[in-house]
Design a protein around this motif. Structure first.
Motif, mmCIF file in Angstrom:
data_model
loop_
_atom_site.group_PDB
_atom_site.id
_atom_site.type_symbol
_atom_site.label_atom_id
_atom_site.label_comp_id
_atom_site.label_asym_id
_atom_site.label_seq_id
_atom_site.Cartn_x
_atom_site.Cartn_y
_atom_site.Cartn_z
ATOM 1 N N ASP A 39 52.437 45.602 6.003
ATOM 2 C CA ASP A 39 53.401 45.883 7.059
ATOM 3 C C ASP A 39 52.767 45.911 8.443
ATOM 4 O O ASP A 39 53.375 46.383 9.397
ATOM 5 N N ALA A 40 51.518 45.399 8.573
ATOM 6 C CA ALA A 40 50.839 45.403 9.873
ATOM 7 C C ALA A 40 51.551 44.472 10.838
ATOM 8 O O ALA A 40 52.032 43.403 10.466
ATOM 9 N N ALA A 41 51.605 44.887 12.106
ATOM 10 C CA ALA A 41 52.211 44.041 13.130
ATOM 11 C C ALA A 41 51.332 42.828 13.377
ATOM 12 O O ALA A 41 50.104 42.903 13.290
ATOM 13 N N PRO A 42 51.939 41.673 13.684
ATOM 14 C CA PRO A 42 51.124 40.492 13.970
ATOM 15 C C PRO A 42 50.294 40.725 15.229
ATOM 16 O O PRO A 42 50.680 41.503 16.112
ATOM 17 N N PRO A 43 49.150 40.090 15.355
ATOM 18 C CA PRO A 43 48.323 40.283 16.543
ATOM 19 C C PRO A 43 49.040 39.779 17.795
ATOM 20 O O PRO A 43 49.831 38.830 17.743
ATOM 21 N N LEU A 44 48.756 40.418 18.912
ATOM 22 C CA LEU A 44 49.390 40.009 20.157
ATOM 23 C C LEU A 44 48.928 38.635 20.594
ATOM 24 O O LEU A 44 49.677 37.883 21.218
ATOM 25 N N TRP A 45 47.660 38.298 20.317
ATOM 26 C CA TRP A 45 47.133 36.957 20.540
ATOM 27 C C TRP A 45 46.660 36.430 19.182
ATOM 28 O O TRP A 45 45.795 37.043 18.539
ATOM 29 N N LYS A 46 47.200 35.308 18.755
ATOM 30 C CA LYS A 46 46.864 34.774 17.439
ATOM 31 C C LYS A 46 45.547 34.010 17.433
ATOM 32 O O LYS A 46 44.893 33.888 16.400
ATOM 33 N N SER A 47 45.138 33.492 18.573
ATOM 34 C CA SER A 47 43.925 32.684 18.621
ATOM 35 C C SER A 47 42.676 33.552 18.455
ATOM 36 O O SER A 47 42.609 34.674 18.972
ATOM 37 N N SER A 48 41.693 33.014 17.736
ATOM 38 C CA SER A 48 40.411 33.697 17.579
ATOM 39 C C SER A 48 39.343 33.133 18.507
ATOM 40 O O SER A 48 38.178 33.515 18.411
ATOM 41 N N VAL A 49 39.715 32.221 19.412
ATOM 42 C CA VAL A 49 38.753 31.669 20.373
ATOM 43 C C VAL A 49 38.238 32.795 21.265
ATOM 44 O O VAL A 49 39.002 33.657 21.703
ATOM 45 N N SER A 50 36.934 32.802 21.534
ATOM 46 C CA SER A 50 36.328 33.853 22.345
ATOM 47 C C SER A 50 35.905 33.322 23.703
ATOM 48 O O SER A 50 35.786 32.109 23.915
ATOM 49 N N ALA A 51 35.696 34.248 24.628
ATOM 50 C CA ALA A 51 35.251 33.915 25.976
ATOM 51 C C ALA A 51 34.155 34.884 26.382
ATOM 52 O O ALA A 51 34.005 35.956 25.786
ATOM 53 N N THR A 52 33.381 34.514 27.378
ATOM 54 C CA THR A 52 32.440 35.450 27.982
ATOM 55 C C THR A 52 33.005 35.915 29.320
ATOM 56 O O THR A 52 33.713 35.175 30.007
ATOM 57 N N ASN A 53 32.721 37.161 29.665
ATOM 58 C CA ASN A 53 33.181 37.740 30.925
ATOM 59 C C ASN A 53 31.978 38.142 31.766
ATOM 60 O O ASN A 53 31.086 38.851 31.275
ATOM 61 N N THR A 54 31.959 37.715 33.023
ATOM 62 C CA THR A 54 30.872 38.034 33.941
ATOM 63 C C THR A 54 31.449 38.492 35.272
ATOM 64 O O THR A 54 32.228 37.757 35.891
ATOM 65 N N VAL A 55 31.105 39.693 35.703
ATOM 66 C CA VAL A 55 31.537 40.168 37.021
ATOM 67 C C VAL A 55 30.688 39.463 38.079
ATOM 68 O O VAL A 55 29.465 39.591 38.085
ATOM 69 N N VAL A 56 31.349 38.715 38.955
ATOM 70 C CA VAL A 56 30.614 37.965 39.980
ATOM 71 C C VAL A 56 30.704 38.615 41.353
ATOM 72 O O VAL A 56 29.937 38.249 42.252
ATOM 73 N N SER A 57 31.627 39.560 41.555
ATOM 74 C CA SER A 57 31.736 40.206 42.860
ATOM 75 C C SER A 57 30.626 41.239 43.017
ATOM 76 O O SER A 57 30.209 41.878 42.055
ATOM 77 N N ARG A 58 30.159 41.351 44.240
ATOM 78 C CA ARG A 58 29.160 42.353 44.593
ATOM 79 C C ARG A 58 29.193 42.534 46.106
ATOM 80 O O ARG A 58 29.754 41.698 46.812
ATOM 81 N N PRO A 59 28.618 43.616 46.650
ATOM 82 C CA PRO A 59 28.711 43.864 48.084
ATOM 83 C C PRO A 59 28.129 42.720 48.910
ATOM 84 O O PRO A 59 27.161 42.071 48.512
ATOM 85 N N ALA A 60 28.751 42.477 50.060
ATOM 86 C CA ALA A 60 28.275 41.470 50.995
ATOM 87 C C ALA A 60 28.293 42.066 52.396
ATOM 88 O O ALA A 60 29.218 42.796 52.764
ATOM 89 N N GLU A 61 27.265 41.758 53.172
ATOM 90 C CA GLU A 61 27.213 42.222 54.554
ATOM 91 C C GLU A 61 27.928 41.237 55.470
ATOM 92 O O GLU A 61 27.914 40.028 55.239
ATOM 93 N N GLY A 62 28.550 41.771 56.506
ATOM 94 C CA GLY A 62 29.226 40.899 57.460
ATOM 95 C C GLY A 62 29.922 41.699 58.532
ATOM 96 O O GLY A 62 29.906 42.927 58.528
ATOM 97 N N GLY A 63 30.570 40.984 59.435
ATOM 98 C CA GLY A 63 31.296 41.634 60.514
ATOM 99 C C GLY A 63 32.705 41.987 60.086
ATOM 100 O O GLY A 63 33.396 41.194 59.437
ATOM 101 N N GLY A 64 33.141 43.196 60.441
ATOM 102 C CA GLY A 64 34.482 43.638 60.092
ATOM 103 C C GLY A 64 35.012 44.639 61.086
ATOM 104 O O GLY A 64 34.300 45.095 61.983
ATOM 105 N N TYR A 65 36.268 44.990 60.913
ATOM 106 C CA TYR A 65 36.966 45.859 61.859
ATOM 107 C C TYR A 65 37.363 47.166 61.182
ATOM 108 O O TYR A 65 38.271 47.187 60.349
ATOM 109 N N PRO A 66 36.730 48.293 61.532
ATOM 110 C CA PRO A 66 37.170 49.591 61.001
ATOM 111 C C PRO A 66 38.518 49.972 61.607
ATOM 112 O O PRO A 66 38.868 49.538 62.712
ATOM 113 N N VAL A 67 39.259 50.782 60.879
ATOM 114 C CA VAL A 67 40.568 51.252 61.354
ATOM 115 C C VAL A 67 40.428 52.707 61.793
ATOM 116 O O VAL A 67 40.062 53.569 60.991
ATOM 117 N N PRO A 68 40.686 53.006 63.053
ATOM 118 C CA PRO A 68 40.514 54.377 63.535
ATOM 119 C C PRO A 68 41.472 55.350 62.844
ATOM 120 O O PRO A 68 42.546 54.954 62.381
#
Length: 545
Positions: A22-51
């Motif tokens: 009586d188990a519910a079917p999986p939400l995603w039927k595919s067994s294909v896998s992926a890799t996940n990599t966080v690519v964002s990281r701090p960067a220096e630059g010019g910006g405008y602070p809000v008073p």
């Protein structure tokens, strides 16, 4: 903010044990896998602070600082014949995300590994060396990117000044390019904008440029090889027109922009333009035009066979229904762009369009294609394979075409309930149709049109909470906010679209996730769960394409 790299993480590694009857079917039927990599990281630059007490910065207040908070909205381009990529994204400045305070940034990615992240130069006081506005702007927006055959990557930019008052030049459409995978950027067109507001001395009410995009002819040996096509919308208070400019010298100069939409064909309001180039060097644009229903748009496509000089009639593809108002009923974030469009690099005249379609209670992703240069279009199909099983939203789809007949569609997906996870706000744990994943559907075009291959693949490892960050810094809400308000209670922002690209060997997505702690400590004494950009990589061989 510490660097977070989750390379080589397999998804959906299920233990193969017999399931209860009586188990519910999986939400995603595919067994294909992926890799996940966080690519964002701090960067220096010019910006405008809000008073304090304001919702916008002061003129002349630009300074050096860190883009170390939200990374919302993205695009992704792969250098033809390689596994080198450039991602582009909104980078939000310091603690001022809720005031919609950002510039464009880019990610250098080689063989799937992030190497650098930086602000796109030429639009701030630090990289230009002046507070004059322009060339300095409070914001730069709408990430996009495409490569030519020689390794140069281009993006059309929209710098603007977020004073919300009649003080300074409003915006312009510009072009930048990079020859080192996005580490450094140079303004094209001799440093001049492709188009600017009519009155440079004040905010031109009613005249707004927006939603610009780029496409490049990277067909080796084609007579228009390495020509660059920039397209954007101009809102003038009563109509919205699509404008196009072409570079035939790799971005150094551009032709004078021309209007290509005709109100008698597509109505007075035309937006969300996407250019694309097919295997024969034909240039196409898709747009969302008027429809009699106020909550619907008609998607159109037109073709130029002479390098963008003249254009065919706009042919209707489908009618797409939209949710009334800005936001999905069960959340605060602004919904994104309606449709996306691309052309086959293998088969002339093979075109693919995807869009989100509202049925009155949920969004589905739909797909249509043409094999006759956009003259006729196939009956739409629903891409998300949970449509008849779970009531949930699938939205913000993108479509990409790669070598060897590969086609892929990705989209944000809310079929899974919010997990019990430290990155999910406690009040959201267990909520249905709320937290977000990224799904992917593969297609194969062998010459007769694209057909689906396999089932939807879940390419995000973790479901994420779209109302993170829930933390504050110095009492300031940290959520990215298109309403530029504190706190952000409506029109929060996860981006209007996200990235998708296909190489010889992989399908890549570049998408938002709030799962990963940033390392920036908020008032609550915990790491702020900012929006990060995650590269999700799936083998084409595993997908069967």
């Amino acid at each position: 903010m510490r660097r977070l790299v989750l390379a080589g993480v397999g998804l959906l590694l299920a233990v193969l044990v017999p399931a209860p009857a009586d188990a519910a079917p999986p939400l995603w039927k595919s067994s294909v896998s992926a890799t996940n990599t966080v690519v964002s990281r701090p960067a220096e630059g010019g910006g405008y602070p809000v008073p304090p007490g304001q919702t916008a910065p002061d003129p002349g207040s630009c300074r050096a600082g860190l883009y170390n908070s939200n990374f919302s909205e993205s695009w992704l381009a792969v250098r033809p014949g390689t596994e080198d990529l450039v991602g582009t994204s909104k980078f939000f400045f310091e603690k001022y995300s809720t005031f919609y305070d950002f510039h464009l940034g880019s990610f250098t990615i080689s063989n799937g590994q992030p190497l650098a992240a930086n602000q796109v130069q030429g639009y701030d006081c630090v990289s230009t060396g002046t507070q004059d506005m322009p060339p300095s702007w409070t914001n730069n927006t709408d990430p996009n990117a495409d490569f030519d055959t020689q390794g140069r990557v281009y993006q059309v930019t929209l710098p603007f000044n977020a004073f919300w008052a009649n003080l300074h030049p409003n915006s312009n459409i510009a072009i930048s390019y990079s020859d080192d995978l996005g580490r450094t950027w140079v303004k094209g067109n001799g440093g001049k904008p492709l188009e600017h507001v009519p009155n440079w001395s004040s905010l031109s009410f009613g005249f707004v440029e927006d939603k610009q995009w780029v496409a490049v002819n990277h067909v080796p040996g084609n007579r228009y090889q390495d020509h660059v096509y920039a397209a954007w919308a101009v809102y003038n208070g009563s109509t919205t027109k699509i404008r196009v400019a072409v570079s035939r010298d790799r971005g150094r100069t551009f032709s004078k922009a021309v209007t290509i939409t005709k109100p008698n064909q597509t109505g007075p309001t035309n937006e969300f333009v996407y250019p694309a180039v097919d295997a024969a060097g034909n240039v196409y644009v898709s747009i969302a035009g008027d429809h009699p229903s106020p909550d619907s748009k008609t998607i159109y496509v037109a073709r130029s066979s002479d390098d963008g000089v003249t254009w065919s009639e706009f042919m209707p593809v489908a009618v797409a229904r939209q949710v009334p108002g800005c936001c999905l009923p069960n959340t605060t974030f602004r919904d994104g762009i309606l449709e996306h469009f691309t052309a086959s690099p293998d088969y002339p005249g093979h075109l693919y369009v995807v869009w989100e379609d509202w049925d009155g209670s949920q969004y589905d992703v739909k797909f249509s294609q043409s094999t006759d240069f956009g003259r006729t279009w196939s009956q739409p199909i629903i891409v998300n394979d949970n449509a008849n099983r779970t009531a949930s939203d699938q939205f913000q789809p993108q479509v990409a075409a790669g070598p060897g007949g590969a086609v892929a569609v990705n989209f944000y997906d809310r079929r899974a309930a919010c997990p019990d996870d430290p990155a999910i706000l406690p009040e959201h744990v267990g909520r249905q149709n709320f937290c977000v994943d990224v799904s992917l559907q593969a297609f194969k075009d062998s010459g007769d049109g694209a057909v689906p291959v396999g089932d939807n693949v879940r390419v995000s490892q973790f479901s994420w909470d779209p109302e993170q960050p829930g933390q504050t810094i110095d009492g300031i809400d940290q959520m990215a906010c298109a309403a530029h308000s504190d706190p952000c209670t409506i029109r929060s922002f996860i981006g209007d679209y996200f990235g998708l690209a296909i190489s010889n060997s992989y399908v890549y997505t570049l998408a938002v996730s709030t799962h990963y702690p940033s390392g920036v400590i908020g008032d609550q004494g915990e790491s702020v769960y900012y929006q990060q950009q995650v590269l999700e990589t799936v083998s084409r061989a595993d997908l069967g394409i």
